[in-house]
Scaffold this motif. Structure first.
Motif, PDB file in Angstrom:
ATOM      1  N   UNK A   1      22.672  51.153  44.479  1.00  0.00           N
ATOM      2  CA  UNK A   1      23.493  52.236  45.775  1.00  0.00           C
ATOM      3  C   UNK A   1      24.762  51.874  46.543  1.00  0.00           C
ATOM      4  N   UNK A   2      25.374  52.734  46.938  1.00  0.00           N
ATOM      5  CA  UNK A   2      26.742  51.950  47.866  1.00  0.00           C
ATOM      6  C   UNK A   2      26.505  51.946  48.718  1.00  0.00           C
ATOM      7  N   UNK A   3      25.934  51.515  49.085  1.00  0.00           N
ATOM      8  CA  UNK A   3      25.233  50.561  50.573  1.00  0.00           C
ATOM      9  C   UNK A   3      26.320  49.166  50.550  1.00  0.00           C
ATOM     10  N   UNK A   4      26.230  49.192  48.781  1.00  0.00           N
ATOM     11  CA  UNK A   4      26.597  47.566  48.341  1.00  0.00           C
ATOM     12  C   UNK A   4      27.550  47.747  48.042  1.00  0.00           C
ATOM     13  N   UNK A   5      28.522  48.765  48.339  1.00  0.00           N
ATOM     14  CA  UNK A   5      30.103  49.096  48.232  1.00  0.00           C
ATOM     15  C   UNK A   5      30.647  48.469  49.447  1.00  0.00           C
ATOM     16  N   UNK A   6      29.785  48.913  50.648  1.00  0.00           N
ATOM     17  CA  UNK A   6      29.952  49.151  52.167  1.00  0.00           C
ATOM     18  C   UNK A   6      30.159  47.375  51.985  1.00  0.00           C
ATOM     19  N   UNK A   7      29.198  47.153  52.548  1.00  0.00           N
ATOM     20  CA  UNK A   7      28.633  45.622  51.913  1.00  0.00           C
ATOM     21  C   UNK A   7      30.505  45.098  51.740  1.00  0.00           C
ATOM     22  N   UNK A   8      30.861  45.098  50.288  1.00  0.00           N
ATOM     23  CA  UNK A   8      31.147  44.155  49.500  1.00  0.00           C
ATOM     24  C   UNK A   8      32.883  44.313  50.467  1.00  0.00           C
ATOM     25  N   UNK A   9      33.114  45.646  50.985  1.00  0.00           N
ATOM     26  CA  UNK A   9      34.841  46.086  51.967  1.00  0.00           C
ATOM     27  C   UNK A   9      34.015  45.355  52.829  1.00  0.00           C
ATOM     28  N   UNK A  10      33.151  45.498  53.931  1.00  0.00           N
ATOM     29  CA  UNK A  10      33.481  44.086  54.824  1.00  0.00           C
ATOM     30  C   UNK A  10      33.583  42.466  54.159  1.00  0.00           C
ATOM     31  N   UNK A  11      32.989  42.158  53.589  1.00  0.00           N
ATOM     32  CA  UNK A  11      32.848  40.867  53.499  1.00  0.00           C
ATOM     33  C   UNK A  11      34.458  40.462  52.933  1.00  0.00           C
ATOM     34  N   UNK A  12      34.847  41.658  52.032  1.00  0.00           N
ATOM     35  CA  UNK A  12      36.013  41.252  51.047  1.00  0.00           C
ATOM     36  C   UNK A  12      37.236  41.609  52.693  1.00  0.00           C
ATOM     37  N   UNK A  13      37.171  42.732  53.818  1.00  0.00           N
ATOM     38  CA  UNK A  13      37.661  41.651  54.652  1.00  0.00           C
ATOM     39  C   UNK A  13      37.865  41.211  55.223  1.00  0.00           C
ATOM     40  N   UNK A  14      36.214  40.193  55.676  1.00  0.00           N
ATOM     41  CA  UNK A  14      36.537  38.631  56.446  1.00  0.00           C
ATOM     42  C   UNK A  14      37.126  37.941  55.309  1.00  0.00           C
ATOM     43  N   UNK A  15      37.081  38.065  53.979  1.00  0.00           N
ATOM     44  CA  UNK A  15      37.645  36.716  53.764  1.00  0.00           C
ATOM     45  C   UNK A  15      39.026  36.639  53.372  1.00  0.00           C
ATOM     46  N   UNK A  16      39.589  38.500  53.087  1.00  0.00           N
ATOM     47  CA  UNK A  16      41.137  39.115  53.784  1.00  0.00           C
ATOM     48  C   UNK A  16      41.597  38.507  54.507  1.00  0.00           C
ATOM     49  N   UNK A  17      40.913  38.840  55.900  1.00  0.00           N
ATOM     50  CA  UNK A  17      41.727  39.022  57.304  1.00  0.00           C
ATOM     51  C   UNK A  17      41.799  37.256  57.149  1.00  0.00           C
ATOM     52  N   UNK A  18      40.670  36.727  56.700  1.00  0.00           N
ATOM     53  CA  UNK A  18      41.274  34.347  57.152  1.00  0.00           C
ATOM     54  C   UNK A  18      41.931  33.879  56.250  1.00  0.00           C
ATOM     55  N   UNK A  19      42.619  35.232  55.366  1.00  0.00           N
ATOM     56  CA  UNK A  19      43.512  34.308  54.475  1.00  0.00           C
ATOM     57  C   UNK A  19      42.635  33.859  53.409  1.00  0.00           C
ATOM     58  N   UNK A  20      41.077  33.713  53.179  1.00  0.00           N
ATOM     59  CA  UNK A  20      40.995  33.041  52.412  1.00  0.00           C
ATOM     60  C   UNK A  20      40.930  33.675  50.949  1.00  0.00           C
ATOM     61  N   UNK A  21      41.075  34.833  50.594  1.00  0.00           N
ATOM     62  CA  UNK A  21      41.357  35.484  49.522  1.00  0.00           C
ATOM     63  C   UNK A  21      43.279  36.249  49.751  1.00  0.00           C
ATOM     64  N   UNK A  22      43.704  36.163  48.524  1.00  0.00           N
ATOM     65  CA  UNK A  22      44.525  36.762  48.264  1.00  0.00           C
ATOM     66  C   UNK A  22      44.201  38.420  48.636  1.00  0.00           C
ATOM     67  N   UNK A  23      45.027  39.561  48.672  1.00  0.00           N
ATOM     68  CA  UNK A  23      44.718  40.574  49.578  1.00  0.00           C
ATOM     69  C   UNK A  23      43.789  41.322  48.050  1.00  0.00           C
ATOM     70  N   UNK A  24      43.223  42.485  47.693  1.00  0.00           N
ATOM     71  CA  UNK A  24      42.477  43.085  47.646  1.00  0.00           C
ATOM     72  C   UNK A  24      42.897  44.830  47.101  1.00  0.00           C
ATOM     73  N   UNK A  25      42.645  44.754  45.772  1.00  0.00           N
ATOM     74  CA  UNK A  25      42.360  47.094  45.541  1.00  0.00           C
ATOM     75  C   UNK A  25      41.017  46.148  44.516  1.00  0.00           C
ATOM     76  N   UNK A  26      40.317  47.127  45.159  1.00  0.00           N
ATOM     77  CA  UNK A  26      39.060  47.284  45.247  1.00  0.00           C
ATOM     78  C   UNK A  26      38.501  48.643  44.288  1.00  0.00           C
ATOM     79  N   UNK A  27      37.852  48.601  43.253  1.00  0.00           N
ATOM     80  CA  UNK A  27      37.945  50.618  42.540  1.00  0.00           C
ATOM     81  C   UNK A  27      36.286  50.521  42.310  1.00  0.00           C
ATOM     82  N   UNK A  28      35.489  51.897  42.941  1.00  0.00           N
ATOM     83  CA  UNK A  28      33.971  51.332  42.552  1.00  0.00           C
ATOM     84  C   UNK A  28      34.221  53.026  42.547  1.00  0.00           C
TER      85      UNK A  28
END
Length: 278
Positions: A26-53
């Motif tokens: 489901x495309x809902x999973x992609x919106x959830x994934x971007x939200x999770x990555x937003x938090x991780x990158x925003x809080x600098x728990x991950x380097x910047x991300x390129x995600x393709x879907x």
């Protein structure tokens, strides 16, 4: 160096490629994934991300779309055409996802310095131009009237829209998202959305002004280039582009800890979608 170019020249990029693995989900999973990555990158728990879907036949409705007077009939129409319907958790209006549409999310942190909304858009515009150097000087960013999900950062060549850019901001993370119509017919996708609005509105007056879809103003990159271009070929271009931007590209999926965070956002997105469509 301009700020949008500076955003692309990160010391490291993390590439999460779901152009094949997400298709049947489901495309809902992609919106959830971007939200999770937003938090991780925003809080600098991950380097910047390129995600393709890429997702199979789905029509993603905007918040305003679900307020159409005959929304249940519109959803039936979507299903009759062999598509799923979901409501996205960010702004914008209805778009078509299918195996010929590649979505790219660039996810940055605002922890050290703020990223103005126009700079986020310009960074994605620069990224798309670097992906398609053969038409980079012809790509324009302005609203294409008559397209679906119109916005000031519609990307077009010769007045034919092939992409649209949106942004989502969460926990000091910024996700800049583009949908690229790579394969197939842009006009056929637009005709689908035109039918959805026709069914959902049925001529009733509404406070919100929905777009009057003119299918001929939309095209795929294959149509614009006059040559068959595939999502897989664009993925190869993207990986080569990343290599030109940094020596440090980190592949791989989410860690167990990151998956827990993703599960939290997925539940939130699913609950919200059910509420919207009930």
């Amino acid at each position: 160096m301009s700020q949008d170019k500076f955003l692309l020249n990160q010391s490291a990029w993390r590439l999460i490629d779901e152009s094949i693995t997400a298709r049947s989900r489901s495309a809902l999973e992609s919106f959830a994934m971007d939200d999770a990555l937003c938090q991780l990158v925003g809080q600098q728990e991950s380097v910047p991300v390129v995600r393709t879907w890429v997702h199979d036949r789905t029509i993603v409705l905007g918040i305003q779309d679900h307020r159409m007077p005959f929304i249940q009939e519109a959803i039936q129409k979507i299903k009759q055409n062999g598509y799923q319907a979901i409501v996205r958790n960010s702004g914008g209006l209805a778009v078509v996802l299918d195996e010929g549409v590649l979505n790219i999310s660039l996810i940055f942190s605002e922890q050290k310095s703020a990223i103005d909304i126009p700079i986020g858009y310009e960074a994605m515009l620069s990224f798309v131009k670097l992906l398609f150097p053969e038409i980079d000087e012809q790509i324009e960013a302005y609203e294409i009237v008559g397209s679906y999900c119109p916005g000031s950062y519609d990307l077009s060549v010769g007045g034919k829209k092939f992409a649209g850019i949106s942004q989502r901001r969460l926990r000091q993370g910024v996700a800049v998202q583009v949908y690229l119509c790579v394969e197939g017919s842009g006009a056929e996708r637009a005709e689908l959305i035109r039918e959805v609005y026709e069914t959902g509105l049925q001529g009733q007056p509404t406070k919100f002004s929905y777009p009057d879809i003119q299918p001929h103003v939309m095209a795929s990159l294959s149509e614009i280039l006059g040559a068959q271009l595939t999502v897989n070929e664009v993925m190869i271009r993207l990986q080569l582009l990343l290599r030109s931007l940094t020596d440090d590209i980190r592949h791989g999926t989410l860690t167990d800890e990151e998956l827990d965070l993703y599960g939290f956002y997925l539940q939130r997105v699913v609950d919200r979608n059910q509420k919207m469509l009930s």
